[in-house]
Design an enzyme around this catalytic site. Structure first.
Site, short mmCIF file in Angstrom:
data_model
loop_
_atom_site.label_atom_id
_atom_site.label_comp_id
_atom_site.label_asym_id
_atom_site.label_seq_id
_atom_site.Cartn_x
_atom_site.Cartn_y
_atom_site.Cartn_z
N ASN A 7 -42.16 -17.46 -0.40
CA ASN A 7 -42.54 -18.65 0.52
C ASN A 7 -43.85 -18.82 1.33
OD1 ASN A 7 -42.87 -20.43 2.77
ND2 ASN A 7 -40.70 -20.80 3.18
N GLU A 34 -42.11 -23.87 -0.29
CA GLU A 34 -43.00 -24.65 0.71
C GLU A 34 -44.38 -24.56 0.24
OE1 GLU A 34 -42.53 -24.91 5.08
OE2 GLU A 34 -41.63 -22.95 5.00
N ASP A 146 -36.20 -18.91 -0.42
CA ASP A 146 -36.00 -18.89 0.95
C ASP A 146 -34.59 -19.32 1.18
OD1 ASP A 146 -36.10 -19.19 3.57
OD2 ASP A 146 -37.91 -20.13 3.89
N ASN A 148 -33.05 -18.89 4.24
CA ASN A 148 -33.03 -19.23 5.46
C ASN A 148 -31.68 -18.88 6.10
OD1 ASN A 148 -35.32 -20.48 6.80
ND2 ASN A 148 -35.30 -22.19 5.66
N ASP A 218 -35.08 -14.09 2.48
CA ASP A 218 -35.63 -14.53 1.50
C ASP A 218 -34.72 -13.52 0.41
OD1 ASP A 218 -38.25 -16.31 1.69
OD2 ASP A 218 -38.24 -14.83 3.31
N ASP A 247 -45.90 -16.88 6.88
CA ASP A 247 -44.89 -15.85 7.57
C ASP A 247 -43.90 -15.32 6.86
OD1 ASP A 247 -44.04 -18.68 7.15
OD2 ASP A 247 -43.63 -19.25 8.98
N HIS A 248 -43.90 -15.51 5.77
CA HIS A 248 -43.04 -14.82 4.86
C HIS A 248 -43.67 -13.76 3.81
CE1 HIS A 248 -39.39 -17.64 5.01
NE2 HIS A 248 -40.55 -18.28 5.59
#
Length: 257
Positions: A7, A34, A146, A148, A218, A247-248
Site C-alpha cells: 500500500n 492506494e 491491503d 484492512n 496486508d 504507513d504500510h
DNA sequence: ATGGTTGAATGTCAA
C-alpha cells in the site's frame, strides 16, 4: 517466482522509494494499493524502464490499484464489473504466467457503525461472490493487497483494547472467513506463527514502527496449489523506517513455480 | 478525551 504487495499511500509521493525498492528486490509481481492517481497521470514509463508490464485501475485523489509484472499480464479485469455496486477503484486482476492474480484495496471502514463500515461489510460479501463467479479453487489463484482486517489477536497490537474496533471486529473477521473458506490460505501464516509481525504502523502514533505498534492487515492468499508451492512468506519492514515511508510496508511470497 | 501525521488537494477529507 516472487510476489509482493504494497500500500503506497499515494504513489506519486512514494515513486522514488518504490522504484529503488523494485530495483533492489526485483519481484516478479507487485500489487500496489492506494495509488491515489488518475490513469492518465500514472507513472507507467518509470516502471516499464525497470522491465515491468503495468496495468492500472485508478481514480482521482483516493483508492487506485496497480498490477506490475515481469511477464505479460492478460485477461485484465477491473473492479466487480457490476452496475449495481459502488465502483471505487479497488480491484485489478489479471493472469500472469498461468497464475490468476487479484489485487485489492479493501475499504477501510472508518469506524464501526458508520456508513463506511456498512460499505466494507457489503464489499466483503460482494468479493466472496466475485471469487466464485470468476475463479475456481483448482486454479492457481492469488489474492493479495491491503485487506484492512487483522484476522486474529496475533495480528494487532493491544488486541484486547482493539477488539470490536474497525479492523479487528467480529463482523469483518466473519466475512473474511467466508472468503477464505472458499479455498484460500494465508501464506504468511503457513510459515510464521505468533504476535508482532505487522505490515502497517499508523502515522499518527509517535515512533509506531520502533515501538512495533502495528497491524498485520496486508495479506497474500493462495489456492491450494499456490499454498503447496509457497516456500517463504515474509514482511520487509525496512521501507517503513526509511525515507518518505508509506504507513504500510511490503509483504512478499516465494513460490516454487 | 478524539489528540497526533500524511497525501491529494488547495477545502478538507480519508486513512
Amino acid at each position: 517466482m516472487i510476489l509482493a504487495t504494497y500500500n503506497a499511500a499515494g504513489l506519486r509521493a512514494r515513486l522514488p522509494v518504490v522504484l529503488d525498492w523494485l530495483a533492489q528486490n526485483e519481484p516478479d509481481v507487485l500489487a500496489i494499493q492506494e495509488t491515489k492517481v488518475e490513469d492518465d497521470k500514472f507513472p507507467t514509463a518509470d516502471f516499464e524502464e525497470l522491465g515491468y508490464h503495468v496495468v492500472i485501475n485508478g481514480q482521482k485523489s483516493w483508492n487506485g490499484v496497480a498490477l506490475l509484472a515481469r511477464g505479460p499480464i492478460s485477461s485484465v479485469r477491473k473492479g466487480f464489473q457490476d452496475d449495481l455496486f459502488p465502483d471505487d477503484a479497488r480491484i485489478i486482476a489479471g493472469e500472469v504466467d498461468g497464475m490468476w492474480i487479484i489485487n485489492s484495496y479493501v475499504p477501510n471502514g472508518s469506524s464501526v457503525g458508520s456508513e463506511k463500515f456498512d460499505y466494507k461489510m457489503r464489499w466483503l460479501e460482494r468479493f466472496r461472490r466475485y471469487l466464485s463467479e470468476n475463479y475456481r479453487t483448482d486454479q492457481h489463484v492469488v489474492w493479495m493487497g491491503d485487506i484492512n482486517i487483522a484476522p486474529t489477536e496475533n495480528d494487532v497490537y493491544e488486541p484486547k483494547r482493539k477488539w470490536g474496533k474497525v479492523g479487528f471486529h467480529p463482523d469483518e473477521i466473519a466475512r473474511l472467513g467466508k472468503i477464505t473458506e472458499w479455498g484460500l490460505t494465508d501464506l504468511f501464516r503457513l510459515h510464521t506463527q505468533g504476535a508482532g509481525h505487522y505490515t502497517y504502523w499508523d502515522f499518527v502514533i509517535p515512533n509506531a514502527p520502533d515501538r512495533n505498534l502495528g497491524w498485520r492487515i496486508d495479506h497474500i492468499y493462495g489456492t491450494s496449489a499456490v499454498a503447496e508451492a509457497c516456500t517463504r512468506c515474509w514482511i520487509d519492514k525496512a521501507p517503513r523506517t526509511g525515507d518518505r515511508p508509506s504507513d504500510h510496508t511490503y509483504v512478499l511470497a516465494e513460490l516454487d513455480l
